[in-house]
Design an enzyme around this catalytic site. Structure first.
Site, PDB file in Angstrom:
ATOM      1  N   LYS A 186       0.837  -1.204   0.000  1.00 11.92           N
ATOM      2  CA  LYS A 186       0.000   0.000   0.000  1.00 11.92           C
ATOM      3  C   LYS A 186       0.873   1.254   0.000  1.00 11.92           C
ATOM      4  CE  LYS A 186      -1.648  -1.716   3.681  1.00 11.92           C
ATOM      5  NZ  LYS A 186      -2.358  -1.984   4.957  1.00 11.92           N
ATOM      6  N   THR A 218      -6.955  10.440   9.585  1.00 13.77           N
ATOM      7  CA  THR A 218      -7.689   9.294  10.138  1.00 13.77           C
ATOM      8  C   THR A 218      -6.699   8.187  10.473  1.00 13.77           C
ATOM      9  OG1 THR A 218      -7.987   8.458   7.927  1.00 13.77           O
ATOM     10  CG2 THR A 218      -9.821   9.683   8.881  1.00 13.77           C
ATOM     11  N   GLY A 220      -6.679   3.716  10.885  1.00 16.27           N
ATOM     12  CA  GLY A 220      -7.499   2.548  10.578  1.00 16.27           C
ATOM     13  C   GLY A 220      -7.781   2.342   9.100  1.00 16.27           C
ATOM     14  N   THR A 221      -7.115   3.115   8.237  1.00 15.69           N
ATOM     15  CA  THR A 221      -7.359   2.905   6.795  1.00 15.69           C
ATOM     16  C   THR A 221      -6.849   1.532   6.355  1.00 15.69           C
ATOM     17  OG1 THR A 221      -5.354   4.147   6.387  1.00 15.69           O
ATOM     18  CG2 THR A 221      -7.387   5.316   6.011  1.00 15.69           C
ATOM     19  N   GLY A 222      -5.697   1.128   6.915  1.00 12.81           N
ATOM     20  CA  GLY A 222      -5.148  -0.192   6.553  1.00 12.81           C
ATOM     21  C   GLY A 222      -6.072  -1.313   6.990  1.00 12.81           C
ATOM     22  N   CYS A 223      -6.593  -1.196   8.236  1.00 11.83           N
ATOM     23  CA  CYS A 223      -7.517  -2.219   8.762  1.00 11.83           C
ATOM     24  C   CYS A 223      -8.762  -2.292   7.879  1.00 11.83           C
ATOM     25  CB  CYS A 223      -7.970  -1.877  10.182  1.00 11.83           C
ATOM     26  SG  CYS A 223      -6.638  -1.676  11.355  1.00 11.83           S
TER      27      CYS A 223
HETATM   28  O1  PXL Z   1      -4.102   0.847  12.521  1.00  9.42           O
HETATM   29  C1  PXL Z   1      -3.412  -0.141  13.183  1.00  9.42           C
HETATM   30  C2  PXL Z   1      -4.138  -0.681  14.349  1.00  9.42           C
HETATM   31  C3  PXL Z   1      -4.621  -1.962  14.298  1.00  9.42           C
HETATM   32  N1  PXL Z   1      -5.301  -2.534  15.331  1.00  9.42           N
HETATM   33  C4  PXL Z   1      -5.539  -1.857  16.459  1.00  9.42           C
HETATM   34  C5  PXL Z   1      -5.103  -0.569  16.579  1.00  9.42           C
HETATM   35  C6  PXL Z   1      -4.372   0.055  15.506  1.00  9.42           C
HETATM   36  C7  PXL Z   1      -3.915   1.423  15.598  1.00  9.42           C
HETATM   37  O2  PXL Z   1      -3.990   2.143  16.494  1.00  9.42           O
HETATM   38  O3  PXL Z   1      -5.359   0.077  17.711  1.00  9.42           O
HETATM   39  C8  PXL Z   1      -6.286  -2.508  17.542  1.00  9.42           C
END
Ligand code: PXL
Length: 274
Positions: A186, A218, A220-223
């Site tokens: 990415k 923001t 969490g874009t990867g998640c």
């Molecule tokens: O974005 C990575 C990530 C993944 N999982 C959890 C997170 C984070 C970032 O803070 O807290 C639980």
């Protein structure tokens, strides 16, 4: 059709996906982001929580790992009782938890597994113990259908910086050959006018690109991206199509983000209600 029959046929038509991930109290990343994304894409999500993270967007305050035994039990129960069609791993926290995850996933005969090698948060906080990286490389990556590193994670894995699109193609190919899995590298953090990702999938590399959305802080874009890919795989899409759909989803989630005032600051969050 009777109500009961209608309910049964809806259940049969609804794909199930499992996320093995950390809990993010601010719900922009981690298991919460995965569940929201699965729901938005019409997939029923189940979760095995690996750790609890107390955080607000941009600031991790504390991480409490779960006991590896309860991680193991969640995964085993879910795989035994639900028709799980695809699995994603997110933050696995430490080496003992990575080992439990490998033990459960290795037994599966047919596996649609997306491994998001979460090592460092967008805020720069280290999320994964360094000795866990070696176990990822040796045991978990070879089980994956797809690995989705960002530029920092891929640089760590190839052992050198990745500064342009040409280097991205070479790094994705090298990692794909090394681990025997497809790799989606990415490139969002390259900060060009477009956010371009490179997929290596055994028969060469392909680019996935969307306009870069500037000035949105923001996390969490990867998640969200890897959860959307997992949801599409659970519904039966082939890999390239799953990634194309997921790229569109994550770009919309960024573009239609939320922003709240918080003291003198602002809090940003992805909008996964799409
Ligand atoms: O974005 C990575 C990530 C993944 N999982 C959890 C997170 C984070 C970032 O803070 O807290 C639980």
């Amino acid at each position: 059709m009777s109500n009961k029959k209608a309910r049964r046929s809806q259940s049969a038509a609804t794909a199930v996906a499992l996320t093995i991930a950390g809990s993010d109290s601010s719900a922009g990343a981690g298991a919460q982001a995965d569940l929201k994304t699965f729901s938005a894409l019409g997939v029923y999500g189940v979760t095995a929580v690996t750790c609890i993270v107390a955080e607000t967007p941009g600031r991790v305050s504390r991480i409490q790992p779960a006991n590896p035994e309860i991680v193991h039990e969640q995964i085993e129960l879910l795989l035994k009782h639900f028709p799980v069609a695809a699995i994603k791993t997110g933050l696995l926290c430490n080496v003992a938890i990575v080992a439990e995850v490998v033990r459960s996933l290795r037994k599966l005969k047919r596996r649609q597994l997306v491994v998001d090698p979460v090592m460092i948060a967008t805020s720069g906080d280290v999320l994964l113990a360094p000795n866990a990286v070696e176990l990822y490389e040796r045991e978990l990556f070879p089980l994956a259908t797809l690995i989705t590193p960002n530029l920092d994670e891929a640089a760590r894995l190839v052992g050198g910086p990745i500064r342009d699109l040409g280097q991205m193609h070479r790094a994705a190919t090298a990692l794909g050959k090394k681990y025997g899995a497809a790799v989606l590298l990415k490139g969002g953090h390259l900060r060009g006018r477009r956010a371009t990702d490179v997929l290596y999938s055994g028969n060469g590399t392909t680019e996935f690109s969307a306009p870069f959305v500037p000035r949105v802080k923001t996390h969490g874009t990867g998640c969200t991206y890897s959860a959307a890919i997992t949801a599409e795989l659970a519904k039966g899409a082939e890999l390239g199509r799953a990634i194309a759909m997921a790229k569109r989803f994550v770009t919309s989630a960024i573009r239609s983000h939320f922003v709240w005032k918080s003291g003198r600051d602002k809090i940003f969050a992805l909008n996964q209600f799409l």
